[in-house]
Design a protein around this motif. Structure first.
Motif: not given
Length: 238
Positions: A231-235
């Protein structure tokens, strides 16, 4: 088929139609409310049909544990263009570890968390192809990552972990199959969210998670198809 340049360009962000499963509570309900708040037509699917929370939120009865119910939904929506389908409905199942693993519980978790999203993808593929955004979202979990799933988490929920690992493979397969139709398919990890499933000790606020997920969904292009992100954009590693 459109060119690779067109496929990787930003997709339209004007309000369209989004379908959300498990929309009666928790993360699904929050996602439905966020989209409705921006004027999207929201097809809110749940086992018990809920009253509309906004004029643009349309409730549909859907039991994802019942293949006939999924087929019925597909028939009801025949000819309806859908921009985004969010496979959110899920269950956790037993958390006691190997000693308490039971066949019926395990198979129910697999049916709801893995088979249902595949059947929904099958039933609603024509709707997605007819839409503008053309995006299928599987709400997965880092718990299903073979590389990261047990790094800081040793809960004994075999069924849930196995189901989310299988759902991630389903995402990769669907991404391959749907690419020719210009439909992107992604897996998203919502974090450990304070919901009925996540419990009161969870560290991520439900609205924080939903807004992060929505931002990823709204900016996804064909360049992202087959990816797994938090959700925070991290892969997230598979």
């Amino acid at each position: 088929m459109t060119s690779s340049t067109a496929n990787s360009s930003p997709r339209p962000r004007e309000p369209g139609t989004v379908l959300v499963t498990g929309a009666s509570r928790g993360l699904g309900r929050m996602l439905a409310k966020l989209y409705a708040g921006e004027g999207w037509r929201v097809l809110a699917c749940a086992r018990q049909e809920q009253p509309a929370a906004a004029d643009c939120m349309l409730p549909y009865r859907l039991d994802v544990n019942d293949a006939a119910s999924i087929e019925t939904l597909g028939t009801m929506l025949e000819g309806t263009a859908i921009d985004i389908v969010i496979n959110n409905a899920a269950v956790r199942g037993d958390t006691g570890g190997l000693a308490s693993l039971r066949t019926d519980d395990f198979m129910e978790v697999m049916r709801i968390n893995v088979l249902a999203p595949l059947l929904i993808a099958q039933a609603l593929k024509p709707n997605l192809v007819a839409g503008r955004r053309k995006l299928l979202v599987n709400i997965s979990s880092r718990a299903g990552s073979l590389a990261e799933g047990t790094l800081d988490d040793d809960d004994g929920d075999y069924a849930y972990r196995c189901s989310k690992a299988a759902l991630n493979m389903a995402t990769v397969k669907l991404a391959q199959d749907f690419r020719r139709d210009g439909v992107a398919v992604i897996s998203l990890h919502p974090g450990w969210v304070r919901t009925d499933m996540g419990g009161p000790d969870a560290v991520v606020d439900i609205e924080q998670s939903a807004r992060g997920l929505k931002n990823l969904i709204d900016t996804t292009t064909m360049a992202d198809t087959g990816s797994f992100r938090a959700y925070d954009g991290k892969t997230i590693s598979w």
